[in-house]
Scaffold this active site. Structure first.
Site, PDB file in Angstrom:
ATOM      1  N   VAL A  57       4.734  -5.484 -10.420  1.00 40.02           N
ATOM      2  CA  VAL A  57       5.132  -4.086 -10.639  1.00 40.02           C
ATOM      3  C   VAL A  57       6.483  -3.787  -9.971  1.00 40.02           C
ATOM      4  O   VAL A  57       7.189  -2.856 -10.330  1.00 40.02           O
ATOM      5  CB  VAL A  57       4.042  -3.115 -10.105  1.00 40.02           C
ATOM      6  CG1 VAL A  57       4.382  -1.670 -10.429  1.00 40.02           C
ATOM      7  CG2 VAL A  57       2.675  -3.448 -10.700  1.00 40.02           C
ATOM      8  N   THR A  58       6.849  -4.598  -8.977  1.00 39.08           N
ATOM      9  CA  THR A  58       8.060  -4.351  -8.184  1.00 39.08           C
ATOM     10  C   THR A  58       9.334  -4.470  -9.031  1.00 39.08           C
ATOM     11  O   THR A  58       9.448  -5.348  -9.881  1.00 39.08           O
ATOM     12  CB  THR A  58       8.104  -5.376  -7.020  1.00 39.08           C
ATOM     13  OG1 THR A  58       6.913  -5.221  -6.249  1.00 39.08           O
ATOM     14  CG2 THR A  58       9.324  -5.170  -6.139  1.00 39.08           C
ATOM     15  N   ASN A 101      14.371  -6.583  -2.488  1.00 38.84           N
ATOM     16  CA  ASN A 101      13.024  -6.849  -2.986  1.00 38.84           C
ATOM     17  C   ASN A 101      12.776  -8.332  -3.267  1.00 38.84           C
ATOM     18  O   ASN A 101      11.645  -8.798  -3.171  1.00 38.84           O
ATOM     19  CB  ASN A 101      12.727  -5.979  -4.214  1.00 38.84           C
ATOM     20  CG  ASN A 101      12.445  -4.538  -3.799  1.00 38.84           C
ATOM     21  OD1 ASN A 101      12.346  -4.252  -2.605  1.00 38.84           O
ATOM     22  ND2 ASN A 101      12.330  -3.644  -4.757  1.00 38.84           N
ATOM     23  N   ALA A 140       0.827  -1.212   0.000  1.00 36.89           N
ATOM     24  CA  ALA A 140       0.000   0.000   0.000  1.00 36.89           C
ATOM     25  C   ALA A 140       0.859   1.259   0.000  1.00 36.89           C
ATOM     26  O   ALA A 140       0.529   2.268   0.618  1.00 36.89           O
ATOM     27  CB  ALA A 140      -0.950  -0.016   1.204  1.00 36.89           C
ATOM     28  N   HIS A 194      13.230  -3.796 -18.237  1.00 39.97           N
ATOM     29  CA  HIS A 194      12.910  -2.476 -17.688  1.00 39.97           C
ATOM     30  C   HIS A 194      14.145  -1.930 -16.972  1.00 39.97           C
ATOM     31  O   HIS A 194      14.198  -1.819 -15.754  1.00 39.97           O
ATOM     32  CB  HIS A 194      11.732  -2.618 -16.727  1.00 39.97           C
ATOM     33  CG  HIS A 194      11.204  -1.333 -16.184  1.00 39.97           C
ATOM     34  ND1 HIS A 194      10.854  -0.267 -16.987  1.00 39.97           N
ATOM     35  CD2 HIS A 194      10.948  -0.934 -14.915  1.00 39.97           C
ATOM     36  CE1 HIS A 194      10.408   0.718 -16.221  1.00 39.97           C
ATOM     37  NE2 HIS A 194      10.461   0.340 -14.962  1.00 39.97           N
ATOM     38  N   VAL A 201       2.640   3.359  -5.286  1.00 45.43           N
ATOM     39  CA  VAL A 201       2.104   2.664  -6.479  1.00 45.43           C
ATOM     40  C   VAL A 201       0.863   1.863  -6.101  1.00 45.43           C
ATOM     41  O   VAL A 201      -0.168   1.930  -6.779  1.00 45.43           O
ATOM     42  CB  VAL A 201       3.159   1.723  -7.109  1.00 45.43           C
ATOM     43  CG1 VAL A 201       2.562   0.990  -8.308  1.00 45.43           C
ATOM     44  CG2 VAL A 201       4.392   2.498  -7.551  1.00 45.43           C
ATOM     45  N   GLY A 202       0.952   1.110  -4.992  1.00 44.40           N
ATOM     46  CA  GLY A 202      -0.171   0.260  -4.587  1.00 44.40           C
ATOM     47  C   GLY A 202      -1.415   1.082  -4.275  1.00 44.40           C
ATOM     48  O   GLY A 202      -2.518   0.759  -4.722  1.00 44.40           O
ATOM     49  N   ARG A 245      13.681   2.927  -5.656  1.00 50.80           N
ATOM     50  CA  ARG A 245      15.067   3.427  -5.655  1.00 50.80           C
ATOM     51  C   ARG A 245      15.144   4.901  -5.254  1.00 50.80           C
ATOM     52  O   ARG A 245      14.172   5.644  -5.365  1.00 50.80           O
ATOM     53  CB  ARG A 245      15.719   3.190  -7.011  1.00 50.80           C
ATOM     54  CG  ARG A 245      15.008   3.814  -8.182  1.00 50.80           C
ATOM     55  CD  ARG A 245      15.695   3.358  -9.435  1.00 50.80           C
ATOM     56  NE  ARG A 245      14.914   3.709 -10.606  1.00 50.80           N
ATOM     57  CZ  ARG A 245      15.433   4.078 -11.758  1.00 50.80           C
ATOM     58  NH1 ARG A 245      16.738   4.141 -11.899  1.00 50.80           N
ATOM     59  NH2 ARG A 245      14.664   4.370 -12.780  1.00 50.80           N
TER      60      ARG A 245
END
Ligand code: LAC
Length: 308
Positions: A118-119, A95, A10, A175, A13-14, A82
């Site tokens: 997404v991480t 992570n 949360a 990515h 992004v979450g 980051r």
């Protein structure tokens, strides 16, 4: 029963994913964070916004994976972002520990779900999630290409003073700094991009897009981008839950396509109710193909750090 979508983590992004999903109203949203109160607080705040925006979604904040049970899609955003000067790859050890645990929990409570990762470092985290959950590659998909391409589309649209929705542009590959832009296949209202802008200008816009994440980190100083990453992840959820069969650049494990085997990189896929329904194979030039292979090698190196 209404469709359930869970968002793990949360943070920025979450929380933004949960908000965007709740505002769509087509599903109920579970927001989970191990930090006591964080997900519950954000979920309650989002829920209280819905009478104003006109959505009937139920939004539930929790620290318990039992609430994730029955989710059609689980969006994974957990982990640290980051800071200035860091690469996405610098996050791998921290992570990986988080994502391993998150995926073990998803396997336990929602083994039938589709995972949208997404991480960061994104491609390596997709690879780890595949390893832990043992799910088919069609059901563990990473968000990266939509974001990177959206950045390039934004810069092209600004340069030409046209709507970004008229701009078609792809960024594929991992990515990271080796991501592969394909200006040759980009177009504006159907007109090839390279007929509209000089190679030099295109190169400059591509470079800005490739460094787009770092540009935001540099400005924010305390974290990384979240509005655009969340929008990109939610567009993947749309494609899955609404069975849109949309062609989107997503991180998926290649099994021979593009001459790459067993490595996760971004390529165009058809995304629908079954997850990745097809991996599209673009005709790449020799140099584009080389760049994609180089990008896959970079992902392989990050994955090797985790000992997978
Ligand atoms: C970015 C990070 C979040 O590209 O990967 O902004």
């Amino acid at each position: 029963m209404r469709t359930r979508i869970s968002v793990i983590g949360a943070g920025m992004v979450g929380g933004t994913c949960a908000q965007r999903l709740a505002e769509r109203g087509y599903a109920d949203v579970v927001l989970l964070d191990i930090v006591e109160g964080l997900a519950r607080g954000k979920a309650l705040d989002i829920l209280e916004s819905l009478p104003v925006v006109g959505s009937d979604a139920r939004v539930h904040g929790t620290s318990s994976y039992d609430d994730v049970r029955g989710s059609e899609v689980v969006v994974v955003t957990s982990g640290i972002a980051r800071k200035p000067g860091m690469t996405r790859e610098d996050l791998v050890m921290t992570n990986a520990k988080v994502i391993r645990e998150v995926c073990e929990n998803i396997s336990r409570v929602a083994p039938e779900s589709i995972i949208v990762m997404v991480t960061n470092p994104l491609d390596a985290m997709v690879q780890l999630a595949l390893h832990v959950t043992k799910l088919d590659r069609t059901r563990v998909i990473g968000q990266s290409g939509i974001l990177d391409s959206a950045r390039l589309r934004t810069f092209i649209a600004e340069e030409l003073s046209v709507s970004a929705s008229s701009v078609n542009a792809y960024i594929l590959g991992g990515h990271g700094n080796t991501m592969v832009a394909l200006p040759r296949l980009s177009s504006v209202g159907g007109v090839p991009l390279l007929d509209l802008l000089s190679q030099e200008r295109v190169d400059a816009l591509v470079e800005r897009a490739v460094n787009g994440g770092a540009e935001i980190v540099q400005l924010l100083k305390t974290g990384s981008a979240f509005y655009a990453p969340a929008a990109a992840a939610v567009s993947m959820v749309d494609a899955i839950v609404l069975d849109k069969r949309e062609i989107l650049p997503c991180a998926v494990r290649l099994e021979g396509e593009y001459g790459i085997d067993g490595v996760v990189v971004g390529v165009p896929v058809k995304l629908g109710a079954a997850g990745v329904e097809q991996v599209l194979q673009l005709e790449l030039s020799a140099s584009e193909k080389q760049a994609l292979l180089r990008s896959a090698d970079a992902v392989r190196e990050t994955v090797a750090i985790m000992g997978l």
